[in-house]
Structures are given as C-alpha cells and as structure tokens.
Design a protein around this motif. Structure first.
Motif, PDB file in Angstrom:
ATOM      1  N   GLN A 362       3.765  30.496  89.218  1.00 35.58           N
ATOM      2  CA  GLN A 362       4.920  31.083  89.901  1.00 35.58           C
ATOM      3  C   GLN A 362       6.251  30.571  89.348  1.00 35.58           C
ATOM      4  OE1 GLN A 362       4.604  33.474  92.830  1.00 35.58           O
ATOM      5  NE2 GLN A 362       2.863  33.634  91.445  1.00 35.58           N
ATOM      6  N   SER A 363       6.224  29.404  88.741  1.00 37.70           N
ATOM      7  CA  SER A 363       7.472  28.838  88.213  1.00 37.70           C
ATOM      8  C   SER A 363       7.759  29.289  86.789  1.00 37.70           C
ATOM      9  CB  SER A 363       7.403  27.301  88.252  1.00 37.70           C
ATOM     10  OG  SER A 363       6.381  26.819  87.391  1.00 37.70           O
ATOM     11  N   ASN A 364       6.827  29.989  86.163  1.00 38.25           N
ATOM     12  CA  ASN A 364       7.006  30.417  84.770  1.00 38.25           C
ATOM     13  C   ASN A 364       7.672  31.785  84.737  1.00 38.25           C
ATOM     14  OD1 ASN A 364       6.842  30.887  82.032  1.00 38.25           O
ATOM     15  ND2 ASN A 364       4.683  31.489  82.086  1.00 38.25           N
ATOM     16  N   ASN A 365       8.962  31.788  84.422  1.00 33.63           N
ATOM     17  CA  ASN A 365       9.727  33.027  84.297  1.00 33.63           C
ATOM     18  C   ASN A 365      10.181  33.174  82.849  1.00 33.63           C
ATOM     19  OD1 ASN A 365      11.496  35.184  84.423  1.00 33.63           O
ATOM     20  ND2 ASN A 365      12.347  34.584  86.409  1.00 33.63           N
ATOM     21  N   PRO A 366       9.638  34.143  82.116  1.00 34.22           N
ATOM     22  CA  PRO A 366       9.934  34.243  80.686  1.00 34.22           C
ATOM     23  C   PRO A 366      11.262  34.911  80.362  1.00 34.22           C
ATOM     24  CG  PRO A 366       8.429  35.984  81.311  1.00 34.22           C
ATOM     25  CD  PRO A 366       8.656  35.157  82.557  1.00 34.22           C
ATOM     26  N   ALA A 367      12.021  35.299  81.366  1.00 32.92           N
ATOM     27  CA  ALA A 367      13.246  36.050  81.100  1.00 32.92           C
ATOM     28  C   ALA A 367      14.178  35.303  80.159  1.00 32.92           C
ATOM     29  CB  ALA A 367      13.955  36.365  82.429  1.00 32.92           C
ATOM     30  N   GLU A 368      14.323  33.992  80.378  1.00 30.86           N
ATOM     31  CA  GLU A 368      15.234  33.209  79.536  1.00 30.86           C
ATOM     32  C   GLU A 368      14.785  33.183  78.085  1.00 30.86           C
ATOM     33  OE1 GLU A 368      17.004  28.652  79.185  1.00 30.86           O
ATOM     34  OE2 GLU A 368      15.937  29.299  81.001  1.00 30.86           O
ATOM     35  N   ALA A 369      13.469  33.019  77.883  1.00 33.13           N
ATOM     36  CA  ALA A 369      12.944  32.978  76.511  1.00 33.13           C
ATOM     37  C   ALA A 369      13.176  34.301  75.796  1.00 33.13           C
ATOM     38  CB  ALA A 369      11.457  32.635  76.536  1.00 33.13           C
ATOM     39  N   PHE A 370      13.018  35.415  76.509  1.00 31.26           N
ATOM     40  CA  PHE A 370      13.153  36.712  75.854  1.00 31.26           C
ATOM     41  C   PHE A 370      14.601  37.147  75.739  1.00 31.26           C
ATOM     42  CE2 PHE A 370       8.653  36.807  76.497  1.00 31.26           C
ATOM     43  CZ  PHE A 370       8.189  37.562  75.425  1.00 31.26           C
ATOM     44  N   ASN A 371      15.482  36.504  76.448  1.00 32.53           N
ATOM     45  CA  ASN A 371      16.897  36.782  76.249  1.00 32.53           C
ATOM     46  C   ASN A 371      17.381  36.262  74.906  1.00 32.53           C
ATOM     47  OD1 ASN A 371      17.254  38.113  78.675  1.00 32.53           O
ATOM     48  ND2 ASN A 371      17.813  36.251  79.801  1.00 32.53           N
ATOM     49  N   LYS A 372      16.623  35.307  74.321  1.00 31.61           N
ATOM     50  CA  LYS A 372      17.011  34.714  73.038  1.00 31.61           C
ATOM     51  C   LYS A 372      16.586  35.588  71.867  1.00 31.61           C
ATOM     52  CE  LYS A 372      16.559  30.019  74.877  1.00 31.61           C
ATOM     53  NZ  LYS A 372      15.824  28.720  74.783  1.00 31.61           N
ATOM     54  N   VAL A 373      15.677  36.535  72.124  1.00 29.22           N
ATOM     55  CA  VAL A 373      15.257  37.447  71.072  1.00 29.22           C
ATOM     56  C   VAL A 373      15.770  38.840  71.428  1.00 29.22           C
ATOM     57  CG1 VAL A 373      13.254  36.081  70.415  1.00 29.22           C
ATOM     58  CG2 VAL A 373      13.040  37.770  72.223  1.00 29.22           C
ATOM     59  N   GLU A 374      15.270  39.829  70.718  1.00 27.27           N
ATOM     60  CA  GLU A 374      15.820  41.176  70.885  1.00 27.27           C
ATOM     61  C   GLU A 374      15.565  41.750  72.265  1.00 27.27           C
ATOM     62  OE1 GLU A 374      15.653  45.468  68.516  1.00 27.27           O
ATOM     63  OE2 GLU A 374      14.791  43.655  67.642  1.00 27.27           O
ATOM     64  N   GLY A 375      14.499  41.291  72.915  1.00 25.71           N
ATOM     65  CA  GLY A 375      14.187  41.798  74.247  1.00 25.71           C
ATOM     66  C   GLY A 375      13.225  42.965  74.196  1.00 25.71           C
ATOM     67  N   ILE A 376      12.820  43.424  75.371  1.00 23.80           N
ATOM     68  CA  ILE A 376      11.843  44.497  75.484  1.00 23.80           C
ATOM     69  C   ILE A 376      12.584  45.807  75.717  1.00 23.80           C
ATOM     70  CG2 ILE A 376       9.768  45.297  76.672  1.00 23.80           C
ATOM     71  CD1 ILE A 376       9.487  42.578  75.289  1.00 23.80           C
ATOM     72  N   PRO A 377      12.390  46.815  74.879  1.00 24.77           N
ATOM     73  CA  PRO A 377      13.058  48.111  75.094  1.00 24.77           C
ATOM     74  C   PRO A 377      12.722  48.674  76.471  1.00 24.77           C
ATOM     75  CG  PRO A 377      12.043  48.035  72.919  1.00 24.77           C
ATOM     76  CD  PRO A 377      11.582  46.807  73.649  1.00 24.77           C
ATOM     77  N   PRO A 378      13.663  49.317  77.124  1.00 23.40           N
ATOM     78  CA  PRO A 378      13.434  49.813  78.496  1.00 23.40           C
ATOM     79  C   PRO A 378      12.393  50.926  78.576  1.00 23.40           C
ATOM     80  CG  PRO A 378      15.544  50.561  77.643  1.00 23.40           C
ATOM     81  CD  PRO A 378      15.040  49.566  76.665  1.00 23.40           C
ATOM     82  N   ASP A 379      12.088  51.585  77.459  1.00 25.26           N
ATOM     83  CA  ASP A 379      11.095  52.654  77.511  1.00 25.26           C
ATOM     84  C   ASP A 379       9.686  52.154  77.210  1.00 25.26           C
ATOM     85  OD1 ASP A 379      11.686  52.135  74.868  1.00 25.26           O
ATOM     86  OD2 ASP A 379      11.489  54.221  74.230  1.00 25.26           O
ATOM     87  N   ILE A 380       9.501  50.829  77.233  1.00 29.44           N
ATOM     88  CA  ILE A 380       8.159  50.256  77.172  1.00 29.44           C
ATOM     89  C   ILE A 380       7.811  49.756  78.574  1.00 29.44           C
ATOM     90  CG2 ILE A 380       6.693  48.418  76.241  1.00 29.44           C
ATOM     91  CD1 ILE A 380       8.287  48.485  73.694  1.00 29.44           C
ATOM     92  N   ASP A 381       6.786  50.335  79.153  1.00 28.54           N
ATOM     93  CA  ASP A 381       6.389  49.943  80.502  1.00 28.54           C
ATOM     94  C   ASP A 381       5.516  48.694  80.445  1.00 28.54           C
ATOM     95  OD1 ASP A 381       7.635  52.104  81.849  1.00 28.54           O
ATOM     96  OD2 ASP A 381       6.009  53.426  81.213  1.00 28.54           O
ATOM     97  N   LEU A 382       5.761  47.768  81.373  1.00 25.97           N
ATOM     98  CA  LEU A 382       4.973  46.548  81.475  1.00 25.97           C
ATOM     99  C   LEU A 382       3.948  46.685  82.590  1.00 25.97           C
ATOM    100  CD1 LEU A 382       7.726  43.775  81.113  1.00 25.97           C
ATOM    101  CD2 LEU A 382       6.397  44.905  79.322  1.00 25.97           C
TER     102      LEU A 382
END
Length: 794
Positions: A362-382
């Motif tokens: 529950q404490s692992n939030n990857p948002a910060e790590a992926f903000n350092k790279v290009e990120g996930i395009p909004p048209d890719i569903d998770l």
C-alpha cells in the motif's frame, strides 16, 4: 433488480455448506435441491419471438434458443407455451446499460433494451424468474396461476460500461471452437460484453512455424468465427497477447534465440524484436472487429538483466520498460488499435522488487518514479489485477494510485480461483471479488470496466466450466449497486442459466478444505489451499507431505465428498433440469482417489514395522489395489473431458503426470507383494499391478513355493491362484547380469547383482517422516514439482 417486489437482499453465504453425518439427510439434500428434482418436468416453457426480434439481436437469440442446455425455450411458432417474450430496442425508454422486462396482457413479456448485451441479460433474468416461480409453487404452495400469467417487472442497470471475461488459452488448454461458443452463450445470458482469449503463442502466424509450435493455436478462420458468433450476442472479442514477458514458449526455440533477453522476456531495443511484435499484433487483430488490444507486459521479471545488459549495458528497469511500451504503442497506433496493459510492472520496477508484494504494498506509489521518465500515454489503459485480498479499502487505495499515474479510468481485474488446482475454489473467489467489486462500484473508487480472469497456471488441470458460479456472481454484482447478492437469487440464476445446483458445486470445493472446519481466509490476503492437487500428485511410497494432515481423518472426509458428488453426477439425466451437474464427476472421482491415497503409507508402515506380512498384504489388496483402479478411472475421465473441452494439444504434460503416478503405484504394489510373499527380485520383472488395473490374470506357473503364501489370502476377496502366478506382459528372459553369465558359478553377476535374493525389506517404509511446513497443516498452495519427489534433478 425488482422481482416480485423483493425487499433488500440478504448477504450471500459464500462458505461451503456443512452437511451433517446423517446419510439419509445428505441423500435427500442431494436429490431434492431446493424442492425441484432433476427429472421433474419443467413447469414453464418460454416462447421467444426470434423471427420478429430486432435484427441486431435476432441471430444471437436463435443461438441461445437452439442451444440452451436447460430446455425452457421454444420458438414462437413451434408449440403452445406458458410465457411469450418479445424484444424492442429503445434508447428513449431505457438509458445505456439499463433494460426493463414488463409483463403485458396475458402471458406476454416485453424486453426494452438499449445495448444489445442487456437484451440477453434480460433473457437470462426471465429464465431466473421462471425458475423462481416454479420453486415458489413447488415449495411454498404459491399461486400456480403465476406459471401461466407472469406478472412482474425486472429493471437493472449495469454498473460498468465493460464487463469482461478473460480465459487463459496459453497454459496447455486451448478451448475448442464449440466450447468458446458455449461459453459465449453463458456470458451473454449473464451480461458480459467482452471476451479476451489470453494467447501468449496460441494463435497461428504466417511465416512463423515455431510460434506456437504444436500448441493448437487458433487460425485466422477460427478467430473470425469466434468474433462473428460473439458479435451476434453483443460481445466484443479483444485480442489478449504478450509483448514483453511470458514469451518463454516461443523463446525456447532456436529460431528465436537472438530475441531472448531472458528465458521468458523478449529483448527490447532490438529492431528484429519490433518487426516480430508488429507481425504478431497485425495477425491477431486482423480477424476481429474490435479496435482494442491487450498487450500484456505483466511479470516481465528480469527485463534488461539478461542479454540486454550484455548488448546495451546496464540501464534502469523503469526506463527500459517505458521505452519498450512506447515502441509497442506506436505499432498499435499504426494498426488503429488502443492498447491496454497489466499494471504490475509499473509498481514492481519502481520499487526495484520483482515480488508481487511490491505490487500490493500500500505504501508503494510509482507515480514519482514515472514522473522522471516520459510517462504513460493517456490512451494506454492500465489493468489493475488483484485476486488475493478481501477488504475493499485495499483495492480502493490501489485504484487511486493508478489514477495518480495518469490513468483516470483504470480497469479492475478479479480472478476465479482455477489455477494450480483441480476444481475452481468458489468460496474465496466470491470473497475476493466481492471486495474488488465493492471498491470498483464505490463513489471514490468507481471504475468503468471490470474483468474476471480464469487462469490455468500449473498445467490447466482445472475444468474452466467449474468457474461458472464465479462468472455468475460477478455478473450479478455488476448489475446492482447493492453490496451483497441474495443467495436464493444466485441459486435460481445458476439453475436456470447454467443448469446446475449451486449447493452441490459449493460442496465440491470441500476437496480443498480441512474436514468440518473450512478455510478461514485472512482478513487481508489468502492463498487458498490446493490440498486435493498435492495429495493426488505426492509420491505414494514416500508420501512426504502426509505429516501435514496426519492428525485429520481425510479418508472419511473424501469418502463423504465422493459419495455425494458421484451420486449427484449420476442422477443428472439428459434433458433434465441440472445437466451441468454431470461435471461433478471430476471432483467426485478425484475424491474417491484421495480417500484411498491420503493415509495409505501410514496404513502400510504399521504392519511392515510389526513384521506382519499377511496384514501388509491385506492393506495392499484392500486399499492399494482399489487405488490403482480408481486412479485409472480418474485418468480416463479427465482425458475424455479434456478432449471434449480443449484441443488435444497440451494434454500430454497432464498425461505424463498420470502416467508417472501410475508407474509409482505399480512399482509400490509389486514391491510390497514381493516382500509380503518373500519372493526374489526377479519377480519384479513382471508387473502384477498392470494386470490388476487391466483386469488380467496370468496363467504361467509361479516359482514361489506354496508355504510363502499367507493362508489368509483367500479372505481378501480373490482366489489364491492370483498370488501364485506371476503377472503378465513380460516373458521369462535371462538377466545378462545373472549367474548364467558368471564364470565362477557363485550366483553373483559380473557387476555384483545378486539375482536370486529375496525382497526382504522396503527401505522407504523404514524412514520416519517429518512435518515440512510447521503450523500450516493443509493450508498450502503447492505446485506439482514440489510434491512429486523430495529429490531435485541435478
């Protein structure tokens, strides 16, 4: 849903029923499920006006009316019927995702629908209403007039835009075309509007003979046929493949050696990799109408750590993953496809931890790590998948973390517990999906798409149709905003739509439960035991897992289960109310094998160590011999069921498991008999056990003397002649290591083998066993390799 002014639903009891020890009570419960016998004629027939139905659902209605396994339906023109149902598409009267069933004059029912799938869901609920009306008359003395003139209203609204079912077709079992269509009909009556067939390499690709080599992959024509059939039922078929990990089936072949990063992960950055992936994506999407595609990318452990590192140097895993995702995304866009991926690697890579714990932490939030790279395009569903937790708030927090990654509307995926077991474990499937659905429907966690997955890990031993109750539970939850599903409603829908008795299917789950206790899932997470699997496959002579259950009376437990399930399966008549109950034969036959196998070594050890050869032989005759026969029947039934459900490819690993166990049982039988009768080692050249299993008796004279045979043999239910005669199949043949070739006539062969020595011990029965997993009892989820032998291949 409003049906006969039903009040607020009671919480569904999702534990397996605990039946008393009264055999008459059990028999009555089995043969009279909630008041309607299997052989009792249906009190209602339903005429469906197929010919005059709206064109968009006409062919789908025809498929269901012609093929539904419970004979409620007739065509409008065939015969007089109690209920008559017609359909009308109306975007004005009902909103998208909603439908209404209204009773009209006489016995007329009108279905108003917006989406096509909701028309078929409505038909399934009319079936349920018919079943409920029959039950009310049969058990409560209700008004029989309701059978002739239905007066009720049904209204439901879908909680999700997309309700999807994923079926694993990559762990050996590739569903046959016939059974894909059968599953699609069930899905339509429940309200699923998407099917994903998970195919790692089980689809044919032109020019790639080693892609899915000898695996029974779907052809383009088969995929097109599936898509046409599904479309008639309002179901979208979306390709579901792998484009990073889980490609070991393909990468094992020399043709693809240059594309390996690791044994399971394809090599990113390499141009040839993307040329192949482009070919795969184009091939699998071409025969389907859908412009969506699932490209996998889950559990790609070790990405960038194999040949990638040797070729391109050490790079951060998150960056490798995102770069690869972007390139595959571009391929999808070039074919007009919107991709979705499993989301676990985003969390695991950010935490630099390949374990699932990192995904669910529950404490692992990857948002910060992926903000350092290009990120996930909004048209890719998770797609967030979690099959393990039973508290809604755990799911809600993870859904929010997906939104913080930039995915405003993540998918939620639950699981029907079919993997690494012999029968779907329904209780925990209900518990875990109840929690995930609660989160997915809540105001804070609400998602628009929910997926139920049916996986076949560890050999696909489980009959996927045993997951039908879970499919129905999830579907019923997906058409109500309530937190619970009424148990009576579930029983009626399962009987009417699927043709089975839910109580008996729940009872079958006891094969994986401790006797009379049940399994109590942890409040946060649980790996439901697969004890029936590992007791089946554990080595019978060593039986090194038996200390886990030596304090339990599993013999009585499994005997009771076998008696009830086999009785239920045999009472299911063709054309009856509960044709699906015939599938209970599999857990019934399995339980019979387990009742004979569970404490077998313990029963052999006592007479062996006491030196009581007659008693040892008696156990062999009364328990081991029936076990060999029961095992053979289980194997033959499982084989016939496999050939009925799946393509024949992929059965061979399971048959090797059966064959391995059969050989061990034969060896065990022969060695114990040779010891008990004090016969020489040469007697082991022939297998008595094969003769027993095949019902064969040899007519060749025995070399053993009459006084070697215990006098109590005749009391075992067979004549003395069986034991005096060597078993069939192998003719007498001089041993090249015997004294025939010895120059000194000492009776010792040239390599030191004493050919005529009497079998005077069974060392395996002299070893004391120890509990491997202390305090775990049978609450273990183990694979085949762990339980077959304590020895590891070097």
């Amino acid at each position: 849903m409003e049906l006969d002014d039903r009040e607020t639903a009671s919480p569904m009891n999702i534990s397996t029923p605990i039946t008393g020890n009264n055999p008459e009570q059990q028999q009555q419960q089995q043969q009279n499920p909630r008041g309607l016998l299997d052989s009792e004629p249906l009190g209602i027939t339903i005429a469906v006006n197929v010919e005059n139905a709206p064109e968009d659902i006409r062919s789908g209605l025809a498929h269901i009316v012609e093929s539904h396994n419970v004979p409620y339906f007739v065509r409008q023109s065939e015969t007089a019927a109690e209920w008559h149902i017609s359909f009308e598409h109306s975007s004005d009267a009902v909103a998208a995702g909603a439908y209404q069933v209204r009773s009209a004059e006489g016995a007329q029912l009108l279905v108003l629908y917006n989406r096509r799938i909701d028309a078929f869901r409505a038909l399934g609920q009319v079936l349920t209403a018919a079943r409920a009306a029959e039950l009310n008359v049969a058990t409560n003395g209700g008004d029989a007039g309701a059978l002739k003139a239905p007066e009720f209203t049904i209204e439901e609204t879908a909680q999700f835009e997309t309700l999807a079912l994923l079926i694993d077709c990559s762990r050996n079992g590739v569903l046959s075309l016939h059974n894909v269509c059968a599953m699609l009909r069930q899905m339509a009556l429940m309200g699923y509007n998407m099917l994903q067939l998970y195919t790692e390499d089980t689809y044919r690709v032109e020019g790639e003979p080693f892609f899915g080599y000898l695996r029974g992959g779907y052809t383009q024509q088969e995929l097109r046929t599936i898509d046409d059939y599904a479309d008639a039922l309002g179901i979208e078929v979306v390709p579901c493949i792998q484009t990073l990990g889980h490609l070991g089936q393909m990468l094992q072949w020399p043709r693809y050696a240059s594309l390996r990063d690791t044994n399971e992960v394809i090599l990113s950055k390499l141009p040839d990799t993307y040329a192949l992936l482009g070919k795969l994506i184009a091939t699998v999407s071409a025969p389907l109408r859908s412009r969506r595609i699932h490209i996998g990318m889950d559990e790609a452990y070790g990405v960038g750590e194999g040949r990638f590192r040797a070729l391109f140097g050490s790079q951060e895993g998150t960056a490798i993953f995102v770069e690869h995702l972007m390139r595959v995304h571009e391929i999808c866009k070039s074919h007009g496809l919107r991709p979705m991926i499993w989301s676990d690697m985003l969390f695991c890579l950010a935490a630099k931890n390949n374990a699932l714990y990192a995904y669910y932490d529950q404490s692992n939030n990857p948002a910060e790590a992926f903000n350092k790279v290009e990120g996930i395009p909004p048209d890719i569903d998770l797609v967030f998948w979690d099959y393990y937790h039973t508290l809604p708030e755990i799911y809600s927090r993870k859904i929010q973390q997906h939104r913080e990654l930039g995915c405003e509307s993540p998918w939620m995926a639950g699981g029907a517990w079919t993997w690494s077991r012999m029968w779907c474990y329904l209780p925990f499937s209900f518990e875990s999906n109840r929690a995930s659905l609660a989160a997915a429907k809540s105001p804070t966690g609400r998602v628009s798409s929910f997926m139920l997955t049916i996986w076949g890990d560890e050999g696909n031993e489980c009959d996927f149709f045993s997951a039908l109750p879970v499919m129905l539970y999830v579907a019923n939850h997906s058409y109500t905003d309530r937190a619970e599903i009424d148990v009576d409603f579930m029983e009626n829908t399962f009987a009417a739509i699927c043709g089975g008795t839910l109580g008996d299917w729940m009872y079958a789950c006891r094969i994986d439960e401790i006797p009379s206790l049940g399994d109590s899932p942890d409040l946060r997470s649980q790996m439901p035991s697969n004890m029936s699997k590992w007791i089946l496959w554990e080595d019978p002579m060593l039986s090194f897992m038996s200390p886990q259950y030596d304090a339990l009376d599993l013999e009585a437990h499994y005997t009771q289960i076998a008696d009830r399930l086999l009785g239920c399966a045999l009472s299911s008549a063709p054309g009856g109310r509960y044709p699906l109950n015939r599938l209970l034969r599999m857990p019934g036959l399995l339980s019979r094998v387990l009742s004979l196998k569970c404490h077998l070594r313990e029963k052999l050890v006592h007479p062996y160590r006491a030196g009581d050869r007659a008693a040892l032989l008696q156990v062999t005759e009364t328990r081991l011999r029936p076990l060999i026969e029961a095992h053979r029947e289980l194997w033959l039934y499982h084989r016939s069921r496999w050939m009925r459900i799946y393509k024949p490819f992929g059965w061979e690993p399971l048959e090797l498991r059966y064959g391995g166990l059969m050989a061990r049982l034969h060896t065990m039988y022969d060695r114990i008999v040779a010891y008990a009768l004090q016969q020489p080692s040469t007697s082991l050249r022939r297998s008595r056990a094969i003769g027993v299993a095949a019902g064969v008796r040899s007519r060749q004279p025995s070399t053993s003397s009459a006084h070697d045979l215990p006098s109590t043999i005749s009391a075992f239910g067979c004549d003395d002649d069986l034991w005096r005669k060597p078993a069939p199949l192998l003719p007498p043949d001089p041993d090249p290591l015997s004294n025939v070739y010895s120059s000194n006539g000492s009776g010792i062969g040239p390599l030191g083998e004493d050919d005529d020595s009497i079998v005077d011990s069974i060392p395996e029965l002299e070893e004391d066993l120890h509990c491997i997993y202390e305090n775990s009892y049978t609450s273990l989820l183990l694979d085949y390799a762990r339980v077959t032998t304590p020895s590891r291949l070097g």
